[in-house]
Design a protein around this motif. Sequence first.
Motif, PDB file in Angstrom:
ATOM      1  N   VAL A   1       0.845  -1.192   0.000  1.00  0.00           N
ATOM      2  CA  VAL A   1       0.000   0.000   0.000  1.00  0.00           C
ATOM      3  C   VAL A   1       0.882   1.244   0.000  1.00  0.00           C
ATOM      4  O   VAL A   1       1.782   1.370   0.823  1.00  0.00           O
ATOM      5  N   GLN A   2       0.595   2.135  -0.903  1.00  0.00           N
ATOM      6  CA  GLN A   2       1.318   3.403  -0.932  1.00  0.00           C
ATOM      7  C   GLN A   2       0.323   4.533  -0.776  1.00  0.00           C
ATOM      8  O   GLN A   2      -0.759   4.514  -1.363  1.00  0.00           O
ATOM      9  N   LEU A   3       0.699   5.503   0.051  1.00  0.00           N
ATOM     10  CA  LEU A   3      -0.133   6.669   0.293  1.00  0.00           C
ATOM     11  C   LEU A   3       0.654   7.904  -0.133  1.00  0.00           C
ATOM     12  O   LEU A   3       1.764   8.122   0.333  1.00  0.00           O
ATOM     13  N   GLN A   4       0.075   8.691  -1.007  1.00  0.00           N
ATOM     14  CA  GLN A   4       0.740   9.882  -1.517  1.00  0.00           C
ATOM     15  C   GLN A   4      -0.012  11.109  -1.026  1.00  0.00           C
ATOM     16  O   GLN A   4      -1.122  11.379  -1.480  1.00  0.00           O
ATOM     17  N   ALA A   5       0.620  11.849  -0.121  1.00  0.00           N
ATOM     18  CA  ALA A   5       0.009  13.059   0.430  1.00  0.00           C
ATOM     19  C   ALA A   5       0.500  14.285  -0.328  1.00  0.00           C
ATOM     20  O   ALA A   5       1.655  14.343  -0.751  1.00  0.00           O
ATOM     21  N   SER A   6      -0.381  15.245  -0.467  1.00  0.00           N
ATOM     22  CA  SER A   6      -0.023  16.493  -1.130  1.00  0.00           C
ATOM     23  C   SER A   6      -0.926  17.606  -0.622  1.00  0.00           C
ATOM     24  O   SER A   6      -1.913  17.364   0.071  1.00  0.00           O
ATOM     25  N   GLY A   7      -0.562  18.849  -0.989  1.00  0.00           N
ATOM     26  CA  GLY A   7      -1.405  19.980  -0.662  1.00  0.00           C
ATOM     27  C   GLY A   7      -0.854  20.899   0.413  1.00  0.00           C
ATOM     28  O   GLY A   7      -1.449  21.945   0.680  1.00  0.00           O
ATOM     29  N   GLY A   8       0.242  20.517   1.024  1.00  0.00           N
ATOM     30  CA  GLY A   8       0.823  21.380   2.038  1.00  0.00           C
ATOM     31  C   GLY A   8       1.433  22.627   1.425  1.00  0.00           C
ATOM     32  O   GLY A   8       1.544  22.752   0.198  1.00  0.00           O
ATOM     33  N   GLY A   9       1.818  23.545   2.284  1.00  0.00           N
ATOM     34  CA  GLY A   9       2.427  24.768   1.808  1.00  0.00           C
ATOM     35  C   GLY A   9       2.494  25.807   2.895  1.00  0.00           C
ATOM     36  O   GLY A   9       2.252  25.530   4.069  1.00  0.00           O
ATOM     37  N   LEU A  10       2.821  27.011   2.487  1.00  0.00           N
ATOM     38  CA  LEU A  10       2.915  28.152   3.400  1.00  0.00           C
ATOM     39  C   LEU A  10       1.658  28.997   3.258  1.00  0.00           C
ATOM     40  O   LEU A  10       1.281  29.368   2.138  1.00  0.00           O
ATOM     41  N   SER A  32     -10.173   2.399   8.672  1.00  0.00           N
ATOM     42  CA  SER A  32     -10.247   3.851   8.820  1.00  0.00           C
ATOM     43  C   SER A  32      -9.054   4.494   8.129  1.00  0.00           C
ATOM     44  O   SER A  32      -8.061   3.828   7.838  1.00  0.00           O
ATOM     45  N   MET A  33      -9.204   5.768   7.880  1.00  0.00           N
ATOM     46  CA  MET A  33      -8.097   6.568   7.369  1.00  0.00           C
ATOM     47  C   MET A  33      -8.061   7.858   8.154  1.00  0.00           C
ATOM     48  O   MET A  33      -9.074   8.300   8.706  1.00  0.00           O
ATOM     49  N   GLY A  34      -6.877   8.454   8.208  1.00  0.00           N
ATOM     50  CA  GLY A  34      -6.783   9.659   9.012  1.00  0.00           C
ATOM     51  C   GLY A  34      -5.588  10.511   8.661  1.00  0.00           C
ATOM     52  O   GLY A  34      -4.759  10.135   7.825  1.00  0.00           O
ATOM     53  N   TRP A  35      -5.571  11.645   9.290  1.00  0.00           N
ATOM     54  CA  TRP A  35      -4.462  12.588   9.156  1.00  0.00           C
ATOM     55  C   TRP A  35      -3.851  12.813  10.537  1.00  0.00           C
ATOM     56  O   TRP A  35      -4.574  13.066  11.506  1.00  0.00           O
ATOM     57  N   TYR A  36      -2.545  12.709  10.586  1.00  0.00           N
ATOM     58  CA  TYR A  36      -1.791  12.992  11.787  1.00  0.00           C
ATOM     59  C   TYR A  36      -0.842  14.148  11.477  1.00  0.00           C
ATOM     60  O   TYR A  36      -0.522  14.395  10.319  1.00  0.00           O
ATOM     61  N   ARG A  37      -0.404  14.807  12.505  1.00  0.00           N
ATOM     62  CA  ARG A  37       0.596  15.846  12.291  1.00  0.00           C
ATOM     63  C   ARG A  37       1.665  15.752  13.374  1.00  0.00           C
ATOM     64  O   ARG A  37       1.415  15.291  14.477  1.00  0.00           O
ATOM     65  N   GLN A  38       2.841  16.211  12.997  1.00  0.00           N
ATOM     66  CA  GLN A  38       3.953  16.254  13.936  1.00  0.00           C
ATOM     67  C   GLN A  38       4.604  17.616  13.847  1.00  0.00           C
ATOM     68  O   GLN A  38       5.156  17.974  12.800  1.00  0.00           O
ATOM     69  N   ALA A  39       4.504  18.344  14.927  1.00  0.00           N
ATOM     70  CA  ALA A  39       5.147  19.655  15.008  1.00  0.00           C
ATOM     71  C   ALA A  39       6.566  19.465  15.545  1.00  0.00           C
ATOM     72  O   ALA A  39       6.853  18.474  16.222  1.00  0.00           O
ATOM     73  N   LYS A  85      -4.134  28.334  12.074  1.00  0.00           N
ATOM     74  CA  LYS A  85      -3.403  29.046  13.128  1.00  0.00           C
ATOM     75  C   LYS A  85      -1.936  28.643  13.084  1.00  0.00           C
ATOM     76  O   LYS A  85      -1.609  27.540  12.611  1.00  0.00           O
ATOM     77  N   PRO A  86      -1.060  29.474  13.595  1.00  0.00           N
ATOM     78  CA  PRO A  86       0.366  29.099  13.615  1.00  0.00           C
ATOM     79  C   PRO A  86       0.613  27.755  14.304  1.00  0.00           C
ATOM     80  O   PRO A  86       1.522  27.017  13.892  1.00  0.00           O
ATOM     81  N   GLU A  87      -0.186  27.427  15.299  1.00  0.00           N
ATOM     82  CA  GLU A  87       0.011  26.155  16.000  1.00  0.00           C
ATOM     83  C   GLU A  87      -0.418  24.951  15.172  1.00  0.00           C
ATOM     84  O   GLU A  87      -0.215  23.811  15.604  1.00  0.00           O
ATOM     85  N   ASP A  88      -0.990  25.171  14.006  1.00  0.00           N
ATOM     86  CA  ASP A  88      -1.307  24.072  13.095  1.00  0.00           C
ATOM     87  C   ASP A  88      -0.083  23.670  12.265  1.00  0.00           C
ATOM     88  O   ASP A  88      -0.139  22.691  11.516  1.00  0.00           O
ATOM     89  N   THR A  89       0.976  24.413  12.406  1.00  0.00           N
ATOM     90  CA  THR A  89       2.198  24.125  11.651  1.00  0.00           C
ATOM     91  C   THR A  89       2.747  22.747  12.002  1.00  0.00           C
ATOM     92  O   THR A  89       2.794  22.367  13.171  1.00  0.00           O
ATOM     93  N   GLY A  90       3.165  22.028  10.984  1.00  0.00           N
ATOM     94  CA  GLY A  90       3.747  20.710  11.198  1.00  0.00           C
ATOM     95  C   GLY A  90       3.761  19.913   9.917  1.00  0.00           C
ATOM     96  O   GLY A  90       3.282  20.374   8.875  1.00  0.00           O
ATOM     97  N   VAL A  91       4.302  18.713  10.013  1.00  0.00           N
ATOM     98  CA  VAL A  91       4.254  17.783   8.895  1.00  0.00           C
ATOM     99  C   VAL A  91       3.005  16.925   9.071  1.00  0.00           C
ATOM    100  O   VAL A  91       2.809  16.320  10.124  1.00  0.00           O
ATOM    101  N   TYR A  92       2.193  16.887   8.054  1.00  0.00           N
ATOM    102  CA  TYR A  92       0.934  16.145   8.103  1.00  0.00           C
ATOM    103  C   TYR A  92       1.113  14.818   7.368  1.00  0.00           C
ATOM    104  O   TYR A  92       1.569  14.794   6.207  1.00  0.00           O
ATOM    105  N   TYR A  93       0.743  13.759   8.052  1.00  0.00           N
ATOM    106  CA  TYR A  93       0.891  12.418   7.510  1.00  0.00           C
ATOM    107  C   TYR A  93      -0.467  11.773   7.312  1.00  0.00           C
ATOM    108  O   TYR A  93      -1.338  11.847   8.180  1.00  0.00           O
ATOM    109  N   CYS A  94      -0.605  11.125   6.194  1.00  0.00           N
ATOM    110  CA  CYS A  94      -1.796  10.346   5.913  1.00  0.00           C
ATOM    111  C   CYS A  94      -1.617   8.938   6.482  1.00  0.00           C
ATOM    112  O   CYS A  94      -0.521   8.361   6.387  1.00  0.00           O
ATOM    113  N   ASN A  95      -2.663   8.419   7.058  1.00  0.00           N
ATOM    114  CA  ASN A  95      -2.628   7.082   7.646  1.00  0.00           C
ATOM    115  C   ASN A  95      -3.802   6.251   7.139  1.00  0.00           C
ATOM    116  O   ASN A  95      -4.914   6.762   7.004  1.00  0.00           O
ATOM    117  N   ALA A  96      -3.512   4.981   6.881  1.00  0.00           N
ATOM    118  CA  ALA A  96      -4.565   4.014   6.568  1.00  0.00           C
ATOM    119  C   ALA A  96      -4.430   2.859   7.550  1.00  0.00           C
ATOM    120  O   ALA A  96      -3.322   2.358   7.763  1.00  0.00           O
TER     121      ALA A  96
END
Length: 118
Positions: A1-10, A32-39, A85-96
């Motif tokens: 399984v490969q998950l390709q995330a896109s759409g991030g930016g400044l 389930s599928m989800g989005w995680y983030r790591q600041a 918000k600035p606190e939403d900053t981080g790397v967002y990962y897709c999860n399955a």
Amino acid sequence: VQLQASGGGLVQAGGSLRLSCVASGRIHRFSSMGWYRQAPGHQRELVAGITNGGYTNYADSVKGRFTISRDNAKNTVYLQMNSLKPEDTGVYYCNARKVVVSAILDYWGQGTLVTVSS
């Protein structure tokens, strides 16, 4: 399984972004599928999840601002992020996630960076 995330930016605070996660296979196979983030300096945390049946859950910090959705025909999960918000900053990962009889199998995308400036 490969998950390709896109759409991030400044983006400036108050702005919006939409993240996309395209799976190499049919997403209805996953429980389930989800989005995680790591600041920076923080552990990875769940931002939003959606089950195969369409049930959604969100971190308290994003409720009312973020919306997760899925398009089974396109094997894609989206995260619409508004009022950033600035606190939403981080790397967002897709999860399955696939739940089998004796195990939970997690698959991860490569991450997409979201930077929210104040």
